[in-house]
Design a protein around this motif. Structure first.
Motif, PDB file in Angstrom:
ATOM      1  N   LYS A  94       9.174 -24.455   0.871  1.00 38.70           N
ATOM      2  CA  LYS A  94      10.585 -24.352   1.248  1.00 38.70           C
ATOM      3  C   LYS A  94      11.114 -22.964   0.944  1.00 38.70           C
ATOM      4  O   LYS A  94      11.875 -22.394   1.720  1.00 38.70           O
ATOM      5  CB  LYS A  94      11.413 -25.414   0.533  1.00 38.70           C
ATOM      6  N   GLU A  95      10.712 -22.426  -0.199  1.00 41.53           N
ATOM      7  CA  GLU A  95      11.073 -21.058  -0.568  1.00 41.53           C
ATOM      8  C   GLU A  95       9.797 -20.305  -0.875  1.00 41.53           C
ATOM      9  O   GLU A  95       8.951 -20.792  -1.621  1.00 41.53           O
ATOM     10  CB  GLU A  95      11.991 -21.046  -1.797  1.00 41.53           C
ATOM     11  N   MET A  96       9.675 -19.121  -0.300  1.00 43.05           N
ATOM     12  CA  MET A  96       8.486 -18.302  -0.522  1.00 43.05           C
ATOM     13  C   MET A  96       8.468 -17.797  -1.964  1.00 43.05           C
ATOM     14  O   MET A  96       9.475 -17.818  -2.658  1.00 43.05           O
ATOM     15  CB  MET A  96       8.461 -17.122   0.459  1.00 43.05           C
ATOM     16  N   VAL A  97       7.300 -17.342  -2.391  1.00 46.81           N
ATOM     17  CA  VAL A  97       7.158 -16.824  -3.743  1.00 46.81           C
ATOM     18  C   VAL A  97       8.067 -15.610  -3.919  1.00 46.81           C
ATOM     19  O   VAL A  97       8.274 -14.827  -2.988  1.00 46.81           O
ATOM     20  CB  VAL A  97       5.679 -16.477  -4.048  1.00 46.81           C
ATOM     21  N   ASP A  98       8.612 -15.493  -5.097  1.00 43.33           N
ATOM     22  CA  ASP A  98       9.432 -14.335  -5.427  1.00 43.33           C
ATOM     23  C   ASP A  98       8.555 -13.090  -5.312  1.00 43.33           C
ATOM     24  O   ASP A  98       7.446 -13.066  -5.859  1.00 43.33           O
ATOM     25  CB  ASP A  98       9.955 -14.503  -6.855  1.00 43.33           C
ATOM     26  N   PRO A  99       9.012 -12.048  -4.620  1.00 42.71           N
ATOM     27  CA  PRO A  99       8.200 -10.835  -4.480  1.00 42.71           C
ATOM     28  C   PRO A  99       7.751 -10.234  -5.813  1.00 42.71           C
ATOM     29  O   PRO A  99       6.667  -9.666  -5.899  1.00 42.71           O
ATOM     30  CB  PRO A  99       9.118  -9.869  -3.709  1.00 42.71           C
ATOM     31  N   ALA A 100       8.558 -10.378  -6.850  1.00 40.36           N
ATOM     32  CA  ALA A 100       8.168  -9.863  -8.170  1.00 40.36           C
ATOM     33  C   ALA A 100       6.959 -10.629  -8.706  1.00 40.36           C
ATOM     34  O   ALA A 100       6.058 -10.031  -9.307  1.00 40.36           O
ATOM     35  CB  ALA A 100       9.328  -9.945  -9.150  1.00 40.36           C
ATOM     36  N   ILE A 101       6.913 -11.925  -8.495  1.00 42.06           N
ATOM     37  CA  ILE A 101       5.771 -12.734  -8.937  1.00 42.06           C
ATOM     38  C   ILE A 101       4.540 -12.358  -8.118  1.00 42.06           C
ATOM     39  O   ILE A 101       3.441 -12.224  -8.666  1.00 42.06           O
ATOM     40  CB  ILE A 101       6.083 -14.240  -8.824  1.00 42.06           C
ATOM     41  N   GLU A 102       4.710 -12.172  -6.823  1.00 44.00           N
ATOM     42  CA  GLU A 102       3.582 -11.749  -5.986  1.00 44.00           C
ATOM     43  C   GLU A 102       3.011 -10.425  -6.494  1.00 44.00           C
ATOM     44  O   GLU A 102       1.792 -10.273  -6.626  1.00 44.00           O
ATOM     45  CB  GLU A 102       4.012 -11.606  -4.529  1.00 44.00           C
ATOM     46  N   ARG A 103       3.871  -9.489  -6.823  1.00 44.83           N
ATOM     47  CA  ARG A 103       3.412  -8.195  -7.357  1.00 44.83           C
ATOM     48  C   ARG A 103       2.662  -8.397  -8.674  1.00 44.83           C
ATOM     49  O   ARG A 103       1.642  -7.755  -8.923  1.00 44.83           O
ATOM     50  CB  ARG A 103       4.585  -7.232  -7.544  1.00 44.83           C
ATOM     51  N   GLN A 104       3.161  -9.294  -9.521  1.00 44.83           N
ATOM     52  CA  GLN A 104       2.501  -9.554 -10.799  1.00 44.83           C
ATOM     53  C   GLN A 104       1.118 -10.170 -10.597  1.00 44.83           C
ATOM     54  O   GLN A 104       0.175  -9.832 -11.320  1.00 44.83           O
ATOM     55  CB  GLN A 104       3.368 -10.464 -11.664  1.00 44.83           C
ATOM     56  N   VAL A 105       0.983 -11.055  -9.616  1.00 47.03           N
ATOM     57  CA  VAL A 105      -0.331 -11.638  -9.309  1.00 47.03           C
ATOM     58  C   VAL A 105      -1.282 -10.531  -8.881  1.00 47.03           C
ATOM     59  O   VAL A 105      -2.406 -10.437  -9.383  1.00 47.03           O
ATOM     60  CB  VAL A 105      -0.231 -12.737  -8.224  1.00 47.03           C
ATOM     61  N   HIS A 106      -0.842  -9.686  -7.964  1.00 46.55           N
ATOM     62  CA  HIS A 106      -1.706  -8.602  -7.494  1.00 46.55           C
ATOM     63  C   HIS A 106      -2.024  -7.614  -8.619  1.00 46.55           C
ATOM     64  O   HIS A 106      -3.141  -7.099  -8.690  1.00 46.55           O
ATOM     65  CB  HIS A 106      -1.090  -7.903  -6.285  1.00 46.55           C
ATOM     66  N   HIS A 107      -1.065  -7.382  -9.503  1.00 49.45           N
ATOM     67  CA  HIS A 107      -1.305  -6.504 -10.652  1.00 49.45           C
ATOM     68  C   HIS A 107      -2.364  -7.126 -11.569  1.00 49.45           C
ATOM     69  O   HIS A 107      -3.281  -6.435 -12.023  1.00 49.45           O
ATOM     70  CB  HIS A 107       0.003  -6.272 -11.419  1.00 49.45           C
ATOM     71  N   TYR A 108      -2.241  -8.427 -11.819  1.00 53.16           N
ATOM     72  CA  TYR A 108      -3.231  -9.110 -12.655  1.00 53.16           C
ATOM     73  C   TYR A 108      -4.620  -9.007 -12.016  1.00 53.16           C
ATOM     74  O   TYR A 108      -5.598  -8.683 -12.695  1.00 53.16           O
ATOM     75  CB  TYR A 108      -2.839 -10.583 -12.859  1.00 53.16           C
ATOM     76  N   ILE A 109      -4.688  -9.253 -10.729  1.00 52.63           N
ATOM     77  CA  ILE A 109      -5.971  -9.183 -10.021  1.00 52.63           C
ATOM     78  C   ILE A 109      -6.555  -7.770 -10.104  1.00 52.63           C
ATOM     79  O   ILE A 109      -7.744  -7.589 -10.352  1.00 52.63           O
ATOM     80  CB  ILE A 109      -5.805  -9.635  -8.555  1.00 52.63           C
ATOM     81  N   ALA A 110      -5.704  -6.780  -9.913  1.00 50.70           N
ATOM     82  CA  ALA A 110      -6.182  -5.398  -9.921  1.00 50.70           C
ATOM     83  C   ALA A 110      -6.620  -4.931 -11.311  1.00 50.70           C
ATOM     84  O   ALA A 110      -7.397  -3.977 -11.419  1.00 50.70           O
ATOM     85  CB  ALA A 110      -5.084  -4.479  -9.391  1.00 50.70           C
ATOM     86  N   ASN A 111      -6.133  -5.576 -12.345  1.00 51.95           N
ATOM     87  CA  ASN A 111      -6.394  -5.098 -13.705  1.00 51.95           C
ATOM     88  C   ASN A 111      -7.277  -6.012 -14.534  1.00 51.95           C
ATOM     89  O   ASN A 111      -7.355  -5.869 -15.755  1.00 51.95           O
ATOM     90  CB  ASN A 111      -5.065  -4.861 -14.419  1.00 51.95           C
ATOM     91  N   THR A 112      -7.965  -6.940 -13.893  1.00 53.61           N
ATOM     92  CA  THR A 112      -8.916  -7.794 -14.594  1.00 53.61           C
ATOM     93  C   THR A 112     -10.261  -7.726 -13.869  1.00 53.61           C
ATOM     94  O   THR A 112     -10.323  -7.395 -12.695  1.00 53.61           O
ATOM     95  CB  THR A 112      -8.459  -9.266 -14.652  1.00 53.61           C
ATOM     96  N   ARG A 113     -11.299  -8.032 -14.606  1.00 54.79           N
ATOM     97  CA  ARG A 113     -12.636  -8.036 -14.011  1.00 54.79           C
ATOM     98  C   ARG A 113     -12.712  -9.182 -13.018  1.00 54.79           C
ATOM     99  O   ARG A 113     -12.449 -10.337 -13.341  1.00 54.79           O
ATOM    100  CB  ARG A 113     -13.689  -8.232 -15.104  1.00 54.79           C
ATOM    101  N   GLN A 114     -13.067  -8.861 -11.790  1.00 55.05           N
ATOM    102  CA  GLN A 114     -13.120  -9.844 -10.722  1.00 55.05           C
ATOM    103  C   GLN A 114     -14.567 -10.206 -10.383  1.00 55.05           C
ATOM    104  O   GLN A 114     -15.456  -9.347 -10.427  1.00 55.05           O
ATOM    105  CB  GLN A 114     -12.427  -9.313  -9.464  1.00 55.05           C
ATOM    106  N   VAL A 115     -14.773 -11.478 -10.053  1.00 51.10           N
ATOM    107  CA  VAL A 115     -16.093 -11.956  -9.634  1.00 51.10           C
ATOM    108  C   VAL A 115     -15.921 -12.772  -8.362  1.00 51.10           C
ATOM    109  O   VAL A 115     -14.853 -13.334  -8.122  1.00 51.10           O
ATOM    110  CB  VAL A 115     -16.774 -12.790 -10.742  1.00 51.10           C
ATOM    111  N   LEU A 116     -16.961 -12.850  -7.567  1.00 49.40           N
ATOM    112  CA  LEU A 116     -16.906 -13.574  -6.302  1.00 49.40           C
ATOM    113  C   LEU A 116     -17.037 -15.067  -6.544  1.00 49.40           C
ATOM    114  O   LEU A 116     -17.954 -15.520  -7.231  1.00 49.40           O
ATOM    115  CB  LEU A 116     -18.032 -13.088  -5.373  1.00 49.40           C
ATOM    116  N   VAL A 117     -16.109 -15.828  -5.966  1.00 50.88           N
ATOM    117  CA  VAL A 117     -16.175 -17.293  -6.030  1.00 50.88           C
ATOM    118  C   VAL A 117     -16.982 -17.750  -4.831  1.00 50.88           C
ATOM    119  O   VAL A 117     -16.775 -17.321  -3.736  1.00 50.88           O
ATOM    120  CB  VAL A 117     -14.762 -17.912  -5.985  1.00 50.88           C
TER     121      VAL A 117
END
Length: 117
Positions: A94-117
């Motif tokens: 009904k309401e899209m994610v807050d852009p600030a939260i989206e940025r925080q998700v992308h920041h977390y992804i960019a700053n943690t070790r990522q592995v392929l699922v």
């Protein structure tokens, strides 16, 4: 400083949910996720990973959809909740994610070790 687990929990709580079309798995391709999130998922064999990648699917996609829905990674939760990752079938909360939260998700992804699922 907050632990990765605390960050993941806080972000999960801030991402809205919505109903998908039954049988749809358009967002269930191979993705990368943090090591912390990967630890929450069942271990799959190399053969299972290879078979899923050959089909461009997530290794946790089962015949009835996501088999790890409750523990799905942040990137999976974000799909369909933002215009940048819109659902091709028009599903959305009904309401899209807050852009600030989206940025925080992308920041977390960019700053943690990522592995392929």
């Amino acid at each position: 400083m907050k632990s990765n687990g605390e960050i993941i929990a806080r972000l999960r709580d801030q991402i809205p949910t919505f109903e998908c079309k039954p049988g749809c798995h358009d967002c269930c391709g191979p993705v990368t996720t943090s090591s912390e999130e990967m630890l929450r998922l069942p271990v799959k064999s190399d053969a299972e990973h290879e078979a899923a990648l050959n089909e461009f699917n997530c290794v946790h996609l089962g015949p009835n959809g996501c088999t790890v829905y409750g523990e799905r990674p942040l990137i999976c939760r974000l799909f369909g909740t933002t215009p940048r990752m819109a659902c091709p079938n028009g599903c959305a909360p009904k309401e899209m994610v807050d852009p600030a939260i989206e940025r925080q998700v992308h920041h977390y992804i960019a700053n943690t070790r990522q592995v392929l699922v």
